[in-house]
Design a protein around this motif. Structure first.
Motif, mmCIF file in Angstrom:
data_model
loop_
_atom_site.group_PDB
_atom_site.id
_atom_site.type_symbol
_atom_site.label_atom_id
_atom_site.label_comp_id
_atom_site.label_asym_id
_atom_site.label_seq_id
_atom_site.Cartn_x
_atom_site.Cartn_y
_atom_site.Cartn_z
ATOM 1 N N GLN A 8 0.831 -1.207 0.000
ATOM 2 C CA GLN A 8 0.000 0.000 0.000
ATOM 3 C C GLN A 8 0.866 1.257 0.000
ATOM 4 O O GLN A 8 0.559 2.230 -0.702
ATOM 5 C CB GLN A 8 -0.938 0.027 1.216
ATOM 6 N N ILE A 9 1.947 1.246 0.765
ATOM 7 C CA ILE A 9 2.853 2.400 0.803
ATOM 8 C C ILE A 9 3.513 2.605 -0.551
ATOM 9 O O ILE A 9 3.617 3.724 -1.049
ATOM 10 C CB ILE A 9 3.903 2.213 1.921
ATOM 11 N N LEU A 10 3.958 1.511 -1.170
ATOM 12 C CA LEU A 10 4.574 1.616 -2.498
ATOM 13 C C LEU A 10 3.579 2.130 -3.532
ATOM 14 O O LEU A 10 3.943 2.929 -4.406
ATOM 15 C CB LEU A 10 5.148 0.273 -2.927
ATOM 16 N N LEU A 11 2.332 1.689 -3.451
ATOM 17 C CA LEU A 11 1.307 2.163 -4.382
ATOM 18 C C LEU A 11 1.060 3.663 -4.197
ATOM 19 O O LEU A 11 0.969 4.411 -5.178
ATOM 20 C CB LEU A 11 0.010 1.379 -4.179
ATOM 21 N N ILE A 12 0.993 4.125 -2.945
ATOM 22 C CA ILE A 12 0.795 5.551 -2.682
ATOM 23 C C ILE A 12 1.977 6.361 -3.208
ATOM 24 O O ILE A 12 1.800 7.414 -3.839
ATOM 25 C CB ILE A 12 0.572 5.793 -1.175
ATOM 26 N N LEU A 13 3.202 5.881 -2.983
ATOM 27 C CA LEU A 13 4.383 6.585 -3.484
ATOM 28 C C LEU A 13 4.411 6.632 -5.009
ATOM 29 O O LEU A 13 4.807 7.645 -5.593
ATOM 30 C CB LEU A 13 5.654 5.926 -2.944
ATOM 31 N N ALA A 14 3.989 5.561 -5.667
ATOM 32 C CA ALA A 14 3.949 5.547 -7.126
ATOM 33 C C ALA A 14 2.925 6.551 -7.653
ATOM 34 O O ALA A 14 3.181 7.254 -8.642
ATOM 35 C CB ALA A 14 3.616 4.140 -7.624
ATOM 36 N N LEU A 17 4.344 9.999 -7.278
ATOM 37 C CA LEU A 17 5.364 10.208 -8.312
ATOM 38 C C LEU A 17 4.723 10.517 -9.659
ATOM 39 O O LEU A 17 5.189 11.405 -10.382
ATOM 40 C CB LEU A 17 6.264 8.975 -8.419
ATOM 41 N N LEU A 18 3.648 9.835 -9.991
ATOM 42 C CA LEU A 18 2.959 10.098 -11.255
ATOM 43 C C LEU A 18 2.290 11.471 -11.256
ATOM 44 O O LEU A 18 2.275 12.159 -12.283
ATOM 45 C CB LEU A 18 1.914 9.020 -11.530
ATOM 46 N N ILE A 19 1.721 11.868 -10.135
ATOM 47 C CA ILE A 19 1.003 13.144 -10.078
ATOM 48 C C ILE A 19 1.961 14.323 -10.132
ATOM 49 O O ILE A 19 1.785 15.260 -10.912
ATOM 50 C CB ILE A 19 0.121 13.216 -8.818
ATOM 51 N N PHE A 20 2.993 14.306 -9.278
ATOM 52 C CA PHE A 20 3.878 15.461 -9.164
ATOM 53 C C PHE A 20 5.091 15.394 -10.083
ATOM 54 O O PHE A 20 5.673 16.418 -10.398
ATOM 55 C CB PHE A 20 4.348 15.627 -7.715
ATOM 56 N N GLY A 21 5.513 14.237 -10.489
ATOM 57 C CA GLY A 21 6.697 14.107 -11.329
ATOM 58 C C GLY A 21 7.962 14.081 -10.492
ATOM 59 O O GLY A 21 8.023 14.580 -9.376
ATOM 60 N N ALA A 22 8.994 13.484 -11.035
ATOM 61 C CA ALA A 22 10.249 13.302 -10.304
ATOM 62 C C ALA A 22 10.964 14.628 -10.061
ATOM 63 O O ALA A 22 11.678 14.775 -9.074
ATOM 64 C CB ALA A 22 11.155 12.348 -11.064
ATOM 65 N N ALA A 23 10.787 15.599 -10.935
ATOM 66 C CA ALA A 23 11.503 16.867 -10.797
ATOM 67 C C ALA A 23 10.966 17.708 -9.641
ATOM 68 O O ALA A 23 11.718 18.448 -9.008
ATOM 69 C CB ALA A 23 11.402 17.664 -12.092
ATOM 70 N N ARG A 24 9.677 17.585 -9.341
ATOM 71 C CA ARG A 24 9.080 18.419 -8.299
ATOM 72 C C ARG A 24 9.128 17.791 -6.917
ATOM 73 O O ARG A 24 8.869 18.470 -5.921
ATOM 74 C CB ARG A 24 7.629 18.724 -8.651
ATOM 75 N N LEU A 25 9.451 16.502 -6.806
ATOM 76 C CA LEU A 25 9.440 15.840 -5.509
ATOM 77 C C LEU A 25 10.455 16.418 -4.519
ATOM 78 O O LEU A 25 10.123 16.597 -3.347
ATOM 79 C CB LEU A 25 9.646 14.335 -5.668
ATOM 80 N N PRO A 26 11.703 16.736 -4.918
ATOM 81 C CA PRO A 26 12.626 17.325 -3.941
ATOM 82 C C PRO A 26 12.139 18.676 -3.400
ATOM 83 O O PRO A 26 12.255 18.946 -2.208
ATOM 84 C CB PRO A 26 13.933 17.495 -4.719
ATOM 85 N N ALA A 27 11.577 19.507 -4.251
ATOM 86 C CA ALA A 27 11.063 20.799 -3.793
ATOM 87 C C ALA A 27 9.860 20.602 -2.868
ATOM 88 O O ALA A 27 9.718 21.313 -1.873
ATOM 89 C CB ALA A 27 10.662 21.660 -4.983
#
Length: 87
Positions: A8-14, A17-27
């Protein structure tokens, strides 16, 4: 209520990641960390102020709202002369 499993945690993280994109996650993580730091600082300051005043820290929002005084004077209304241009 039980804790979510690893899948469930992996599904939420995926999904995140799809919603925000990899570039925006650090910010996003940085702003979340700064918000948590400010929140903890404010809580610590409130506890210090309440112990400095000799009162025990209150846990209800209604009692803290009743204890805080309102503004001494109401805010001044903007004058009509400053906002209305003369024709």
């Amino acid at each position: 209520m039980h804790m979510p499993g690893i899948w469930q945690i992996l599904l939420i993280l995926a999904i995140v990641l799809l919603i925000f994109g990899a570039a925006r996650l650090p910010a996003l993580a940085k702003s979340l960390g700064q918000s948590a730091r400010v929140f903890r600082g404010e809580i610590k300051q409130m506890k210090e102020e309440s112990t400095k005043d000799g009162a025990a820290p209150s846990t209800t929002a209604s009692s803290t709202a009743a204890e805080q005084p309102g503004p001494a004077t109401p805010p001044a209304a903007p004058s009509s002369d400053a906002t209305d241009p003369k024709p």
